[in-house]
Design an enzyme around this catalytic site. Structure first.
Site, PDB file in Angstrom:
ATOM      1  N   ASP A 122       2.825  -4.517  19.561  1.00  0.00           N
ATOM      2  CA  ASP A 122       4.324  -4.240  20.786  1.00  0.00           C
ATOM      3  C   ASP A 122       5.219  -5.555  20.358  1.00  0.00           C
ATOM      4  OD1 ASP A 122       4.492  -1.815  21.937  1.00  0.00           O
ATOM      5  OD2 ASP A 122       2.373  -2.063  22.586  1.00  0.00           O
ATOM      6  N   HIS A 178       5.771  -2.176  16.787  1.00  0.00           N
ATOM      7  CA  HIS A 178       6.877  -1.187  17.683  1.00  0.00           C
ATOM      8  C   HIS A 178       7.924  -3.010  18.078  1.00  0.00           C
ATOM      9  CE1 HIS A 178       8.515   0.757  22.191  1.00  0.00           C
ATOM     10  NE2 HIS A 178       9.502   0.004  20.854  1.00  0.00           N
ATOM     11  N   ASP A 190       5.352   6.613  24.320  1.00  0.00           N
ATOM     12  CA  ASP A 190       4.753   5.563  24.143  1.00  0.00           C
ATOM     13  C   ASP A 190       5.292   5.240  25.587  1.00  0.00           C
ATOM     14  OD1 ASP A 190       4.204   3.022  23.903  1.00  0.00           O
ATOM     15  OD2 ASP A 190       5.022   2.166  22.390  1.00  0.00           O
ATOM     16  N   MET A 211      10.128   6.746  24.069  1.00  0.00           N
ATOM     17  CA  MET A 211       9.460   5.871  25.216  1.00  0.00           C
ATOM     18  C   MET A 211       9.503   6.727  26.932  1.00  0.00           C
ATOM     19  SD  MET A 211       8.542   2.780  23.395  1.00  0.00           S
ATOM     20  CE  MET A 211       8.344   1.884  25.490  1.00  0.00           C
ATOM     21  N   HIS A 228      -1.020   0.159  17.010  1.00  0.00           N
ATOM     22  CA  HIS A 228       0.076  -0.112  18.054  1.00  0.00           C
ATOM     23  C   HIS A 228       0.462  -1.541  18.344  1.00  0.00           C
ATOM     24  CE1 HIS A 228       4.019   1.247  19.372  1.00  0.00           C
ATOM     25  NE2 HIS A 228       3.624   0.291  20.124  1.00  0.00           N
ATOM     26  N   MET A 282       8.002  -7.935  21.548  1.00  0.00           N
ATOM     27  CA  MET A 282       8.307  -8.736  22.398  1.00  0.00           C
ATOM     28  C   MET A 282       9.381  -9.976  21.975  1.00  0.00           C
ATOM     29  SD  MET A 282       6.545  -6.507  25.701  1.00  0.00           S
ATOM     30  CE  MET A 282       5.757  -4.878  25.627  1.00  0.00           C
ATOM     31  N   SER A 311      -2.984   0.853  21.868  1.00  0.00           N
ATOM     32  CA  SER A 311      -1.241  -0.596  21.868  1.00  0.00           C
ATOM     33  C   SER A 311      -2.582  -1.325  21.885  1.00  0.00           C
ATOM     34  CB  SER A 311      -0.714   0.215  22.975  1.00  0.00           C
ATOM     35  OG  SER A 311      -0.078  -1.146  23.279  1.00  0.00           O
ATOM     36  N   MET A 370      10.613  -5.150  19.994  1.00  0.00           N
ATOM     37  CA  MET A 370      11.313  -4.816  21.082  1.00  0.00           C
ATOM     38  C   MET A 370      12.007  -5.655  20.805  1.00  0.00           C
ATOM     39  SD  MET A 370       8.469  -2.626  23.597  1.00  0.00           S
ATOM     40  CE  MET A 370       7.571  -3.326  22.244  1.00  0.00           C
TER      41      MET A 370
HETATM   42  C1  DX5 Z   1       5.812  -1.021  26.947  1.00  0.00           C
HETATM   43  C2  DX5 Z   1       4.906  -1.148  25.203  1.00  0.00           C
HETATM   44  C3  DX5 Z   1       3.534  -0.399  25.069  1.00  0.00           C
HETATM   45  C4  DX5 Z   1       2.721  -0.125  26.180  1.00  0.00           C
HETATM   46  C5  DX5 Z   1       2.336   1.154  26.624  1.00  0.00           C
HETATM   47  O1  DX5 Z   1       6.959  -1.761  26.534  1.00  0.00           O
HETATM   48  O2  DX5 Z   1       5.544  -0.354  24.400  1.00  0.00           O
HETATM   49  O3  DX5 Z   1       3.289   0.352  23.783  1.00  0.00           O
HETATM   50  O4  DX5 Z   1       1.749  -0.961  25.287  1.00  0.00           O
HETATM   51  O5  DX5 Z   1       0.850   1.100  27.768  1.00  0.00           O
HETATM   52  P1  DX5 Z   1       0.535   2.070  28.457  1.00  0.00           P
HETATM   53  O6  DX5 Z   1      -0.603   2.904  27.334  1.00  0.00           O
HETATM   54  O7  DX5 Z   1      -0.221   0.836  29.470  1.00  0.00           O
HETATM   55  O8  DX5 Z   1       1.448   2.397  29.127  1.00  0.00           O
HETATM   56 ZN    ZN Z   2       5.024   0.480  21.709  1.00  0.00          ZN
END
Ligand code: DX5
Ligand code: ZN
Length: 223
Positions: free
Chosen positions: A35, A66, A175, A137, A33, A37, A8, A68
């Site tokens: 992310d 991903h 994840d 998750m 990956h 947000m 990620s 969110m």
């Molecule tokens: C959290 C993200 C993850 C995050 C994981 O909301 O969706 O992808 O980056 O990070 P680690 O591996 O550090 O928990």
């Molecule tokens: Zn993620």
């Protein structure tokens, strides 16, 4: 079972993002990956289609987006155009889950449904035939570097049973809080695609960390 490591980039050095994705793919990543947000569905704000468009041409592996964010549908075509190959979203963030899955697939991407730690798996009931990936998750979404929630292992086992019963090749992605020390247990529980942010990007040697993860997977017959 084929396993995939998906670093990620949330934990990458954003000032050097192009170099970081290049390095992590050279180190053996199977997916990147990504992310997304929105400071609305989750309490953090990250990156969008413009950044996806900038990094997708730099990497030979699929960009695994991903989302969110809420709402979801408006921005799905933008990510497809920006080079995303997999797009996952959270069912609570879409008013019409089946429609959103259809939209992702119509735009040529694999579709994933993401489950927060307290989100019931009943959201799978009527869409198993349309999903390419289930994202489980193992932390509450919003931040990297959180601790893996142990109850995720039981949930993963249920997801794996449901995938097997479907007879379809649906990836089971995990994840949050994944690291060398727990990846074997997660694989045994049913995960086959492992997102790891801080475990990889906060390590000195990405290739050594990814190799150590694969060695752990090999020990439990998953690699
Ligand atoms: C959290 C993200 C993850 C995050 C994981 O909301 O969706 O992808 O980056 O990070 P680690 O591996 O550090 O928990
Ligand atoms: Zn993620």
């Amino acid at each position: 079972m084929a396993c995939r490591i998906a670093p990620s980039i949330l934990s990458a050095n954003f000032a050097k993002l192009g170099d970081e994705v290049g390095k992590v793919v050279a180190a053996g990543a199977d997916l990147v990956h990504f992310d997304v947000m929105d400071n609305h569905y989750v309490p953090n704000l990250t990156i969008g289609p413009l950044v996806c468009e900038a990094i997708a041409p730099l990497v030979a592996v699929p960009v695994d987006v991903h989302l969110m964010i809420r709402p979801v549908d408006r921005i799905v075509p933008d990510f497809a155009r920006a080079g995303a190959k997999i797009i996952s979203f959270h069912p609570e963030a879409s008013d019409h889950v089946d429609r959103t899955i259809g939209l992702i697939r119509e735009h040529g991407c694999k579709a994933g449904l993401a489950f927060n730690p307290a989100t019931p798996l009943s959201y799978l009931d009527h869409v198993m035939d349309k999903l390419d990936l289930i994202l489980v998750m193992s932390v509450n979404p919003g931040f990297g570097g959180q601790e893996f929630i142990p109850g995720t292992l039981a949930k993963l086992a249920t997801v794996r049973e449901r995938v097997q019963a479907s007879g379809r090749d649906i990836w089971v992605e995990v994840d949050g809080g994944v690291k060398v020390e727990n990846i074997a247990a997660i694989a045994r529980a049913g995960g086959d695609t492992f997102v790891a942010g801080s475990a990889i990007f906060k390590s000195k040697d990405y290739a050594a960390t990814i190799a150590a993860m694969r060695a752990e997977l090999a020990k439990v017959g998953q690699d």
